[in-house]
Design an enzyme around this catalytic site. Structure first.
Site, mmCIF file in Angstrom:
data_model
loop_
_atom_site.group_PDB
_atom_site.id
_atom_site.type_symbol
_atom_site.label_atom_id
_atom_site.label_comp_id
_atom_site.label_asym_id
_atom_site.label_seq_id
_atom_site.Cartn_x
_atom_site.Cartn_y
_atom_site.Cartn_z
ATOM 1 N N ASP A 107 86.148 87.426 -40.640
ATOM 2 C CA ASP A 107 84.847 87.199 -41.257
ATOM 3 C C ASP A 107 83.926 88.385 -40.965
ATOM 4 O O ASP A 107 84.253 89.504 -41.302
ATOM 5 C CB ASP A 107 84.287 85.856 -40.748
ATOM 6 N N ARG A 108 82.763 88.173 -40.325
ATOM 7 C CA ARG A 108 81.866 89.300 -40.026
ATOM 8 C C ARG A 108 82.583 90.360 -39.189
ATOM 9 O O ARG A 108 82.405 91.558 -39.393
ATOM 10 C CB ARG A 108 80.613 88.819 -39.283
ATOM 11 N N TYR A 212 73.540 89.965 -41.675
ATOM 12 C CA TYR A 212 73.807 89.663 -43.084
ATOM 13 C C TYR A 212 72.932 90.514 -44.013
ATOM 14 O O TYR A 212 73.398 90.963 -45.070
ATOM 15 C CB TYR A 212 73.587 88.178 -43.356
ATOM 16 N N HIS A 272 89.339 78.492 -43.411
ATOM 17 C CA HIS A 272 88.696 79.751 -43.051
ATOM 18 C C HIS A 272 88.851 80.071 -41.564
ATOM 19 O O HIS A 272 89.012 81.234 -41.190
ATOM 20 C CB HIS A 272 87.210 79.679 -43.420
#
Length: 292
Positions: A107-108, A212, A272
């Site tokens: 993810d990030r 973000y 996820h």
């Protein structure tokens, strides 16, 4: 009480620009750095880290702005640029004596890993990516009603003030909604781990939003510059992701192949949070990557 990976040692070491990162380190052998995603901490790697520690020195940091790492104020867009966060990881590994290492992110953390691979090809030997596409491509494939799955990307891209206020007003509900919606197997994140994720995220709202927001600005600029220059990832790359291409109408493997000529692209049936839901599968994918 902050949870730890069993058998791992806690360290706190310098990243870039005076920022300190918290990390847990265990095992022995060639180094592998594992970067967490949202809304999590390094703890998401607990199962995979234990599986790899018999063969490798495993380093699991909290990204800047997350968990127990420093959370500098976003005084400029570069503070939470993935380029800056990648430099953190390289500095942390160097402080542990590792000038070259394998890197995997979710993810990030996968976006940070991607940037590290482009910016530091002499340092990153192998690159593992879990459940993302590069930032520039992410914005290009999110369109129409299916893009509603990424509403948080648009919310946190807004100018400073409103997103932070809205999220902080109901932090547990906001961050918890992703743990609920994205989990293929909710039992893979037990109550005490969930509580740790929510506690850490609620304490980091401004820095998470800044992370973000950078992905709607400076990170796109950096990706576009590399695309225009024809830059590619020079190391072996493994990508494991859900079948987002089918859901959003694009060829995910082709997107990654444009950046990574030496690519192993895999689809998973896990949700996820695949490192927690399917740790044997993910540890196996990382082992296969390191064997290339």
């Amino acid at each position: 009480m902050t949870l730890s990976i069993p058998g791992f040692d806690h360290v706190r070491l310098p990243g870039a620009g005076g920022v300190e990162l918290a990390a847990e380190v265990g095992g022995s052998g060639s180094p592998v750095v594992l970067l967490h995603g949202f809304p999590q901490t390094h703890l998401m790697w607990r199962h995979v880290a234990e599986r790899l520690a018999g063969e490798h020195t495993v380093i699991c940091p909290d990204l800047r702005g997350y968990g127990a790492s420093d959370k500098p104020a976003a005084t400029g867009e570069d503070v939470y640029a993935k380029r800056t966060m990648a430099a953190d990881v390289v500095a942390l590994a160097a402080a542990l004596g590792h000038e070259r290492f394998a890197l995997a992110g979710h993810d990030r953390g996968a976006l940070v890993a991607f940037r590290a691979g482009l910016d530091h090809p002499e340092t990153i030997s192998h690159l593992g990516i879990l459940d993302v596409v590069p930032t520039l491509d992410m914005w290009n494939v999110l369109h129409g009603v299916p893009a509603a799955v990424g509403y948080h990307l648009f919310l946190m891209a807004q100018p400073p003030g409103l997103p932070e206020t809205m999220i902080a007003a109901s932090a547990d509900a906001f961050f918890g909604s992703f743990l609920d919606a994205w989990a293929g197997d909710p039992a893979a994140i037990p109550a005490e781990v969930r509580a740790e994720y929510l506690r850490a995220s609620a304490a980091a709202v401004p820095s998470i939003v800044a992370d973000y927001r950078a992905s709607a600005g400076v990170d796109v600029t950096h990706d576009q510059a590399d695309l225009d220059a024809g830059s590619q990832l020079a190391m072996p790359v493994t990508v494991v992701q859900q079948d987002w291409g089918a859901q959003l109408g694009y060829d995910a493997a082709a997107v990654w192949r444009a950046w990574a000529p030496d690519l192993d692209h895999r689809l998973t049936k896990a949700g996820h949070f695949m490192a927690e839901e399917a740790p044997d599968e993910i540890a196996g994918a990382i082992r296969d990557l390191l064997a290339r």
